[in-house]
Design a protein around this motif. Structure first.
Motif, PDB file in Angstrom:
ATOM      1  N   VAL A 108      28.040  35.908  53.047  1.00  0.00           N
ATOM      2  CA  VAL A 108      27.989  37.329  53.411  1.00  0.00           C
ATOM      3  C   VAL A 108      27.971  38.205  52.157  1.00  0.00           C
ATOM      4  CG1 VAL A 108      29.218  39.211  54.546  1.00  0.00           C
ATOM      5  CG2 VAL A 108      29.111  36.954  55.627  1.00  0.00           C
ATOM      6  N   VAL A 109      28.885  37.945  51.232  1.00  0.00           N
ATOM      7  CA  VAL A 109      28.973  38.772  50.012  1.00  0.00           C
ATOM      8  C   VAL A 109      27.722  38.600  49.162  1.00  0.00           C
ATOM      9  CG1 VAL A 109      30.256  39.155  47.873  1.00  0.00           C
ATOM     10  CG2 VAL A 109      31.496  38.729  50.010  1.00  0.00           C
ATOM     11  N   ILE A 122      24.893  40.711  50.514  1.00  0.00           N
ATOM     12  CA  ILE A 122      25.071  42.137  50.186  1.00  0.00           C
ATOM     13  C   ILE A 122      24.642  42.405  48.749  1.00  0.00           C
ATOM     14  CG2 ILE A 122      26.777  43.972  49.872  1.00  0.00           C
ATOM     15  CD1 ILE A 122      28.382  42.719  52.164  1.00  0.00           C
ATOM     16  N   LEU A 123      25.049  41.546  47.830  1.00  0.00           N
ATOM     17  CA  LEU A 123      24.701  41.723  46.421  1.00  0.00           C
ATOM     18  C   LEU A 123      23.197  41.571  46.207  1.00  0.00           C
ATOM     19  CD1 LEU A 123      27.593  39.700  44.727  1.00  0.00           C
ATOM     20  CD2 LEU A 123      27.398  42.169  44.912  1.00  0.00           C
ATOM     21  N   PHE A 137      20.681  42.055  48.306  1.00  0.00           N
ATOM     22  CA  PHE A 137      19.921  43.173  48.849  1.00  0.00           C
ATOM     23  C   PHE A 137      20.157  44.474  48.082  1.00  0.00           C
ATOM     24  CE2 PHE A 137      19.632  40.505  52.725  1.00  0.00           C
ATOM     25  CZ  PHE A 137      18.238  40.533  52.862  1.00  0.00           C
ATOM     26  N   ASN A 138      21.136  44.467  47.165  1.00  0.00           N
ATOM     27  CA  ASN A 138      21.391  45.646  46.348  1.00  0.00           C
ATOM     28  C   ASN A 138      20.941  45.466  44.899  1.00  0.00           C
ATOM     29  OD1 ASN A 138      23.104  48.002  47.704  1.00  0.00           O
ATOM     30  ND2 ASN A 138      23.674  46.065  48.675  1.00  0.00           N
ATOM     31  N   LEU A 190      28.410  50.592  46.212  1.00  0.00           N
ATOM     32  CA  LEU A 190      28.596  49.708  47.365  1.00  0.00           C
ATOM     33  C   LEU A 190      28.976  48.302  46.918  1.00  0.00           C
ATOM     34  CD1 LEU A 190      28.453  48.989  50.363  1.00  0.00           C
ATOM     35  CD2 LEU A 190      25.986  48.626  50.077  1.00  0.00           C
ATOM     36  N   THR A 191      28.283  47.798  45.904  1.00  0.00           N
ATOM     37  CA  THR A 191      28.634  46.461  45.405  1.00  0.00           C
ATOM     38  C   THR A 191      29.992  46.480  44.724  1.00  0.00           C
ATOM     39  OG1 THR A 191      27.462  46.833  43.304  1.00  0.00           O
ATOM     40  CG2 THR A 191      26.220  45.823  45.104  1.00  0.00           C
ATOM     41  N   THR A 227      32.417  46.243  47.502  1.00  0.00           N
ATOM     42  CA  THR A 227      32.331  44.901  48.082  1.00  0.00           C
ATOM     43  C   THR A 227      33.080  43.885  47.230  1.00  0.00           C
ATOM     44  OG1 THR A 227      30.174  45.392  49.063  1.00  0.00           O
ATOM     45  CG2 THR A 227      30.753  43.070  48.798  1.00  0.00           C
TER      46      THR A 227
END
Length: 571
Positions: A186-187, A190-191, A193-194, A252-253, A256
């Motif tokens: 999951v993490v 997120i990373l 896609f950023n 955001l990252t 996170t």
């Protein structure tokens, strides 16, 4: 400034929102109850069969430790030789060289013990193969080792009288398949896609605004960064860790990653109460730990927001706080918050340079690692707190004139002696290591065998002493962050911190598990009107006082010579 504070509050609330149900899930999963991740059972059975182990075989504390130490020794030997010969192995598009034996010795110990102290820069010191199949692999296994040890402690106090503290292999594999791996996916997504790299492409180039050609390292970074935070490892894929724009691209990252490094240590505390059916005890421990974190965090934020008095003396107004070494994307508040959580959880990652923080912030960072009992690393945080708990039980028993008891088991001389030895171990390793470094620096300033200690310190005086103290403290606490003004990639620091790393990791695991195993097999004593209750805030504050007194007596002289002296000299 208000938006920065809101970001800190939002990050903390998000951590609690995830940690409470996660703690409940962990308690049920490790107790063998039905959970949604039971679909992983076929994979786990295959791994057990491949390894030739029986996950249902009961273990006493000695058998548990034997299994844990044996597999960690195997990884240490395997990783040492791969790091030395990495230049001759595939997945090395940038042509990075193999490590020297002393650097490989330090690096492999550091990652086996969940410290991730890095005396190399990730872009140039490792290949893609060693980044993934040594470093990232060990970030999973070292975190799972700590979690398995904590669950053994849980098991020792779940049953009234037992010698069985669970099976190491069962706890270890489930920690990876049902906790670390799913959360890491999951993490990492997120990373990715950023903007964090997650491929095997080599270095890329771009032309800067000044017209310079710049080579930018890439590689499978997102995968490693996810587990480095979730496993409280902290080792950076890039040399400057999460201050690197590709390792931590945006706010955001940043949120996170800071949530990721705090959720498992928090969830493990709550899981303890759910597992042994004493939720009030886990919430008491959580409250004491949070009190300690707040006492470190609030002064750190205040110190960074207040700015640098040396700059103010030059007539320069500081409206944004002390910004040296800080990311302008995040600001001093977010960096101070990160620096507190990364040192109390023994993660050791950074989104700014700790060496550039204000002297008092450096003192709180050091103290957080010296205490090493407020949340701590994955699993081992509660083991460290357990040692303080046993000492508090013993002192409380003496104060009221009763035989000390913990959860229905008498705490006698043997258990107290083990706790006392573990409590004395950290000050010895930190103080002796720093004293040795100061001696070598003073007396062998031009010695080639230590790569000229006169070149160790970019900052002489009080701050230079703090740099050496921080390195030994970080190694002992399995933290891995550093005051990077210290030149540490040499024979002296690689070897000395290597020994501190391995002693500072495994003895504080062996001690609490030995105490738990010894207590668990004693006859259970039902609670009575005279029983000392350990789930009250009165006892929680007693434990907090024990933590403060022990660490003040142990470390105040060293802190006075380093960050405190630097603070007063600036005033």
């Amino acid at each position: 400034m208000n938006s920065e504070i809101l970001g800190v509050v939002a990050s903390f609330l998000m951590t609690l929102l995830i940690a409470v149900p996660l703690g409940r899930y962990l308690a049920k999963m490790f107790a063998g109850e039905r959970v949604w991740t039971d679909f992983m059972k076929p994979l786990e059975r295959g791994l057990f069969k491949l390894g030739g182990v029986n996950p249902n075989e009961p273990m006493d504390w000695k058998q548990f430790l034997k299994a844990m130490l044996a597999i960690n020794l195997l990884w240490l030997v395997y990783g040492f030789f791969v790091l030395i010969y990495q230049d001759k192995l595939p997945l090395n598009p940038d042509g990075n060289p193999g490590m020297t034996p002393d650097l490989a010795f330090n690096t492999i110990i550091s990652f086996v013990v969940n410290c991730n102290l890095q005396h190399y820069s990730g872009e140039s010191g490792l290949t893609y193969l060693t980044q993934q199949f040594i470093i990232m692999f060990l970030q999973f296994t070292s975190a799972a080792t700590g979690i398995a040890a904590a669950v053994a402690l849980f098991k020792a106090f779940r049953d009234k009288t037992t010698e069985n503290i669970g099976n190491f292999w069962d706890f270890f594999i489930k920690s990876i398949t049902r906790l670390l791996l799913p959360l890491s996916i999951v993490v990492a997504l997120i990373l990715t896609f950023n903007g964090t790299p997650s491929s095997y492409a080599g270095k890329d180039q771009f032309i800067s605004m000044q017209g310079d050609t710049v080579n930018v390292s890439r590689g499978p970074a997102a995968q490693m960064i996810a587990i480095k935070h979730l496993g409280t490892n902290g080792g950076g894929y890039f040399g400057v860790n999460s201050a690197h724009p590709l390792e931590n691209p945006n706010y955001l990252t940043n949120m996170t990653e800071i949530v990721a490094q705090f959720i498992i240590p928090t969830a493990m505390i709550l899981a303890f109460g759910f597992f042994i059916r004493r939720k009030k005890l886990s919430w008491t421990i959580f409250t004491v730990m949070m009190l300690g974190v707040m006492m470190l965090m609030i002064p750190s934020i205040s110190s960074e927001v207040g700015g640098n008095p040396m700059i103010e003396k030059m007539g320069v107004s500081q409206t944004t706080g002390a910004m040296e070494g800080k990311e302008v994307r995040f600001g001093p508040i977010a960096t101070a918050y990160w620096s507190t959580l990364t040192t109390v959880t023994s993660t050791g990652s950074v989104n700014g340079m700790h060496d550039s923080t204000m002297p008092l912030t450096g003192a709180w960072q050091l103290l957080a690692m010296m205490i090493n009992g407020f949340f701590g690393g994955c699993g081992v945080g509660i083991l460290n707190y357990f040692v303080y708990l046993i000492i508090a039980v013993f002192i409380s028993g003496l104060m009221v004139g009763r035989t000390p008891e913990f959860l229905g088991h008498k705490v006698e001389a043997r258990e107290v002696k083990i706790a006392a030895l573990i409590t004395l171990l950290s000050p010895f390793l930190i103080m002796a290591g720093t004293a040795l470094a100061a001696f070598v620096f003073t007396n062998y300033g031009n010695a080639d065998w230590a790569v000229k200690p006169s070149n160790w310190l970019n900052n002489p005086g009080f701050h230079g002493f703090s740099e050496m103290l921080y390195e030994m403290t970080s190694a002992n606490a399995n933290n891995g962050s550093g005051f990077e003004g210290l030149g540490d990639n040499n024979v002296f620091w690689n070897v000395s911190t290597g020994f501190v790393l391995i002693l500072g990791r495994f003895l504080p695991i062996i001690g609490p598990l030995a105490i738990a195993g010894l207590l668990a097999k004693k006859k259970y004593i039902p609670e009575s009107a005279g029983t000392l209750r350990v789930d009250t805030m009165t006892f929680g504050l007693m434990t907090f006082a024990v933590i403060l007194v022990l660490n003040a007596l142990s470390y105040f002289p060293a802190l006075a010579l380093g960050p405190l002296a630097e603070y007063f000299s600036m005033r």
